[in-house]
Design a protein around this motif. Sequence first.
Motif, PDB file in Angstrom:
ATOM      1  N   GLU A 229      -4.911   5.821   3.184  1.00 57.27           N
ATOM      2  CA  GLU A 229      -4.699   6.716   2.151  1.00 57.27           C
ATOM      3  C   GLU A 229      -6.048   7.267   1.714  1.00 57.27           C
ATOM      4  O   GLU A 229      -6.356   8.443   1.314  1.00 57.27           O
ATOM      5  CB  GLU A 229      -3.400   6.860   1.215  1.00 57.27           C
ATOM      6  CG  GLU A 229      -1.886   6.870   1.908  1.00 57.27           C
ATOM      7  CD  GLU A 229      -1.109   6.525   0.936  1.00 57.27           C
ATOM      8  OE1 GLU A 229      -1.522   6.311  -0.389  1.00 57.27           O
ATOM      9  OE2 GLU A 229       0.287   6.345   1.179  1.00 57.27           O
TER      10      GLU A 229
ATOM     11  N   SER B   6       2.360   2.031   7.349  1.00 60.44           N
ATOM     12  CA  SER B   6       3.271   1.801   6.307  1.00 60.44           C
ATOM     13  C   SER B   6       4.069   0.200   6.311  1.00 60.44           C
ATOM     14  O   SER B   6       4.405  -0.428   5.529  1.00 60.44           O
ATOM     15  CB  SER B   6       4.171   2.828   5.914  1.00 60.44           C
ATOM     16  OG  SER B   6       5.040   3.115   7.104  1.00 60.44           O
TER      17      SER B   6
ATOM     18  N   ASN C 260      -1.357  -3.582   1.185  1.00 64.39           N
ATOM     19  CA  ASN C 260      -0.992  -2.872   2.490  1.00 64.39           C
ATOM     20  C   ASN C 260      -1.999  -2.032   3.163  1.00 64.39           C
ATOM     21  O   ASN C 260      -2.976  -1.538   2.297  1.00 64.39           O
ATOM     22  CB  ASN C 260       0.456  -1.977   2.195  1.00 64.39           C
ATOM     23  CG  ASN C 260       0.068  -0.786   1.112  1.00 64.39           C
ATOM     24  OD1 ASN C 260      -0.518   0.002   1.458  1.00 64.39           O
ATOM     25  ND2 ASN C 260       0.482  -0.938  -0.154  1.00 64.39           N
TER      26      ASN C 260
ATOM     27  N   ASP D 123      -1.558   0.951   4.583  1.00 63.85           N
ATOM     28  CA  ASP D 123      -1.302   2.132   4.370  1.00 63.85           C
ATOM     29  C   ASP D 123      -2.059   3.110   3.284  1.00 63.85           C
ATOM     30  O   ASP D 123      -2.607   4.096   3.365  1.00 63.85           O
ATOM     31  CB  ASP D 123       0.256   2.432   4.128  1.00 63.85           C
ATOM     32  CG  ASP D 123       0.621   3.788   4.355  1.00 63.85           C
ATOM     33  OD1 ASP D 123       0.246   4.552   4.941  1.00 63.85           O
ATOM     34  OD2 ASP D 123       1.618   4.319   3.697  1.00 63.85           O
ATOM     35  N   GLU D 124      -2.278   2.287   2.321  1.00 64.48           N
ATOM     36  CA  GLU D 124      -2.975   2.545   1.034  1.00 64.48           C
ATOM     37  C   GLU D 124      -4.417   2.643   1.227  1.00 64.48           C
ATOM     38  O   GLU D 124      -4.876   3.767   0.861  1.00 64.48           O
ATOM     39  CB  GLU D 124      -2.759   1.793  -0.227  1.00 64.48           C
ATOM     40  CG  GLU D 124      -3.217   2.287  -1.404  1.00 64.48           C
ATOM     41  CD  GLU D 124      -2.956   1.455  -2.822  1.00 64.48           C
ATOM     42  OE1 GLU D 124      -3.916   1.418  -3.745  1.00 64.48           O
ATOM     43  OE2 GLU D 124      -1.930   1.187  -2.768  1.00 64.48           O
TER      44      GLU D 124
ATOM     45  N   SER E 186       2.645  -3.866   5.444  1.00 66.57           N
ATOM     46  CA  SER E 186       2.780  -4.427   3.898  1.00 66.57           C
ATOM     47  C   SER E 186       3.085  -5.743   3.547  1.00 66.57           C
ATOM     48  O   SER E 186       3.697  -6.386   4.316  1.00 66.57           O
ATOM     49  CB  SER E 186       3.578  -3.137   3.251  1.00 66.57           C
ATOM     50  OG  SER E 186       3.839  -3.710   1.839  1.00 66.57           O
TER      51      SER E 186
ATOM     52  N   ASP F  62      -0.460   9.256  12.293  1.00 66.46           N
ATOM     53  CA  ASP F  62       0.490   8.515  12.046  1.00 66.46           C
ATOM     54  C   ASP F  62       0.948   8.250  13.560  1.00 66.46           C
ATOM     55  O   ASP F  62       1.371   7.101  14.028  1.00 66.46           O
ATOM     56  CB  ASP F  62       1.497   8.922  11.275  1.00 66.46           C
ATOM     57  CG  ASP F  62       1.390   8.726   9.791  1.00 66.46           C
ATOM     58  OD1 ASP F  62       0.521   7.895   9.564  1.00 66.46           O
ATOM     59  OD2 ASP F  62       2.083   9.524   8.899  1.00 66.46           O
TER      60      ASP F  62
END
Length: 274
Positions: free
Chosen positions: A177, A206, A171, A173-174, A209, A194
């Motif tokens: 991060e 997110s 994904n 998102d990670e 994914s 975001d």
Amino acid sequence: MNNTLVKTIGKLVNTVSYLSPSYAAKKAVDIFSTPRKGKLHAEELEYLKPTKQKVFKYDGIDIHTYQWTGSKQTILLVHGWESNAYRWKDLIDIFKTEDYNIVALDAPGHGNSGHKTFNAVLYSECINMVAQAFKPDIIIGHSIGGTASALATNNHKLPVEKLIMLGAPSNFDEVIENYVKIMGYNKRVVNAMDAYYLKHFGKLPSFYSIKNFSEHLEADGLIIHDKKDRIISYRDALHISKYYKNAKLVKTKGFGHGLKNEIVYNHILEFLNA
């Protein structure tokens, strides 16, 4: 970019976030999306020079492709972040001896392709454009190139027979991060990022994914990931394997994120010849 410079930039963006969160988010996203490496060097250009080269345009961006013609199935090679088509040299040489028809592309902002910035959604659309032209039977993607290939295959229902994902994140998102942690951004910057992605892409990071874009992954899949990968965790491979039902997972140890090793190449050849 050394660690001291990274932390200094992170602090500056954090400071700006108290004055203008939206501007801080734009700067943070620009930094994240601008590759510092990936352009072709002289020896790499020399290797790619004899190929059949074609330039496509996606949304005004030049996307450079290279072809080594062969009589067997067509393989599309999709590199990852801060890389280029040359990263596939070892596999290309192997595939040439097998007489595969080989196509590789440079991502936006990489190699000979145009544009200054890069993101996986844009990359997936460029992959689809190239796939529509060359009709690959097989797609092999490394790192974010693997995830973008899966996204393109799913969203556009590409009729590929086999999809190979090497060291791919499950994904986006990670990945973001990890970038936030490296830069040391505060919560104001994270929230503003975001909001930026929601405004410009219509979805939060997110959303991107594997669980949300695996519905149409019908190609036989091969996931290869190193247990000691320090760039993309092996947990990502387990996550991809959970949702990509038609894929086989192969775990390696000691080859790192690059996965440039004869053992890996043998796994790929066995999968293609099965």
